[in-house]
Design a protein around this motif. Structure first.
Motif, mmCIF file in Angstrom:
data_model
loop_
_atom_site.group_PDB
_atom_site.id
_atom_site.type_symbol
_atom_site.label_atom_id
_atom_site.label_comp_id
_atom_site.label_asym_id
_atom_site.label_seq_id
_atom_site.Cartn_x
_atom_site.Cartn_y
_atom_site.Cartn_z
ATOM 1 N N GLU A 83 54.545 66.032 62.236
ATOM 2 C CA GLU A 83 53.393 66.526 62.361
ATOM 3 C C GLU A 83 53.179 67.806 63.312
ATOM 4 O OE1 GLU A 83 48.472 65.322 63.174
ATOM 5 O OE2 GLU A 83 50.393 63.770 63.422
ATOM 6 N N GLN A 93 50.067 70.545 64.901
ATOM 7 C CA GLN A 93 49.020 70.731 65.502
ATOM 8 C C GLN A 93 48.641 72.194 65.979
ATOM 9 O OE1 GLN A 93 45.994 67.951 66.609
ATOM 10 N NE2 GLN A 93 47.025 66.289 65.554
ATOM 11 N N ALA A 149 40.996 63.381 59.408
ATOM 12 C CA ALA A 149 40.769 64.583 58.919
ATOM 13 C C ALA A 149 41.935 64.901 57.987
ATOM 14 C CB ALA A 149 41.108 65.281 60.182
ATOM 15 N N THR A 193 44.632 67.919 56.421
ATOM 16 C CA THR A 193 45.313 68.797 57.193
ATOM 17 C C THR A 193 46.424 69.421 56.068
ATOM 18 O OG1 THR A 193 46.818 69.400 59.086
ATOM 19 C CG2 THR A 193 47.088 67.254 58.051
ATOM 20 N N SER A 220 43.179 72.171 60.012
ATOM 21 C CA SER A 220 42.499 70.647 59.986
ATOM 22 C C SER A 220 41.120 70.943 59.442
ATOM 23 C CB SER A 220 42.230 70.107 61.581
ATOM 24 O OG SER A 220 41.739 68.679 61.372
#
Length: 367
Positions: free
Chosen positions: A168, A170, A289, A291, A297
């Motif tokens: 992941e 972000q 969320a 993504t 996001s």
């Protein structure tokens, strides 16, 4: 009219209390987020990594050659590598004002707001909880400045850390107030990482020269591993969740669609067999969320009046032990968001240190 204060006046007024008063409501919660800043940028004082070499700051080569955490200073567009984490500053720019709730802040005399965009990625096979023991900007004189946003990255550990599934990525922003004539701003970051189910471990400090930018910038992309698809069920720490179906539509009755978005109609369910009440919803502190591979996001949802095409509107604002929530959530997404994932970071109490839980986030691929 948006109230405007200098930063010093805002601090004297009590900060959070001032925003709550001006907004006409008490201070509310939100997703633990590494940073937030005004989109009102100035044209000068920028260092932006660009594939064509265009930048308003100094340019240095070798942006794609990563540096080790705790080693030499990186530059904008150059990845800092740790065994379990990658960190990358993608942009550094001055901004004239900083938005805090309903208050627009101006820098104090002789100061400027300096905003950084950055990204981080879990490159481990384990689920991580990310925090920061330090996240400061040295203005070049040896004085370090803290993040000015309401939510500093240094507060993440207070919420159990930011849940990151394997692969992941972000993105976030952080804003600082530094002297206008700061000679050489440098970001100093000390990540703190939990490889679930272990405890937090501080990583070596990384330094990033935010004035210089790479001619050939590195990019981070999101690559989730072995995630279930639509229709499949997933379980963790007494929580059972399922994305039963998804559809993408351009129109929803009684709602005006903003330009450049489409609607993801997600049919989902969550059953809480844990010992604590949970919030499980898209946006806010609900942990859910959508993504894409770029780490964008999407959590802006439509508040349905009751149902959509015969299915009830989903409501996961509070799911008590032994109860469940099921229905449809409609979320605004970018039409080009593909692959697109649905993520659910379960309540941090369920995977805290000492629980032995090794998973903190559930992920489904929607398309």
């Amino acid at each position: 009219m948006t109230p405007r204060f200098t930063r010093r006046d805002f601090v004297r007024a009590g900060g959070v209390a001032a925003v709550a008063t001006l907004a006409g409501c008490g201070a509310g919660g939100g997703d633990p987020s590494p940073g937030n800043a005004s989109e009102n940028e100035s044209a000068g004082g920028n260092a932006t990594a660009s594939g064509d070499g265009a930048t308003d700051g100094d340019v240095a080569g070798g942006g794609t050659d990563a540096v080790a955490g705790g080693g030499d200073a990186a530059i904008v567009g150059q990845t800092v590598e740790y065994p379990s984490l990658e960190f990358l500053v993608t942009e550094a720019t001055t901004i004239p004002t900083l938005q805090r709730g309903t208050v627009e802040l101006e820098p104090d005399e002789g100061m400027t707001f300096y905003r950084l965009r950055y990204a981080f990625r879990n490159v481990d096979d384990a689920y991580l909880a990310l925090g920061f023991d330090a996240f400061e900007l040295d203005d070049g004189t040896g004085e370090r400045h803290d993040v000015e946003d309401f939510f500093s990255p240094e507060l993440l550990a207070n919420f159990g850390g930011l849940a990151l599934a394997p692969g992941e990525m972000q993105t976030a922003t952080a804003t600082f107030e530094i002297p206008v004539d700061a000679p050489a701003p440098t970001l100093h970051v000390t990540p703190s990482v939990r490889r679930l189910p272990a405890d937090f471990e501080a990583l070596p400090e990384a330094a990033v020269d935010v004035v210089s930018a790479a001619e050939t910038p590195a990019t981070l992309t999101q690559t989730f591993r072995n995630v279930p698809g639509v229709g499949e069920e997933a379980r963790v720490a007494g929580i059972t969740a399922r994305v039963a179906d998804v559809a993408f539509v351009d129109e929803v009755p009684e709602f005006d669609r903003p330009e450049g978005v489409e609607y993801a109609v997600v049919d989902l369910s969550v059953a809480n067999d844990s010992a604590i009440p949970i919030v499980a919803d898209v946006g806010g502190v609900g942990g859910m969320a959508l993504t894409d591979a770029l780490g964008r996001s999407f959590a802006r949802r439509l508040e349905l009046p009751g149902e959509f095409e015969g299915r009830p509107a989903y409501d996961g604002e509070l799911v008590e032990p032994g109860q469940s929530a099921a229905g449809v959530r409609i979320v605004e997404v970018a039409p080009d968001a593909s692959p697109l994932y649905f993520t659910y970071a379960v309540a941090s109490d369920l995977w805290a240190v000492g629980t032995g839980e090794a998973v903190n986030k559930l992920v489904w691929r929607l398309r």
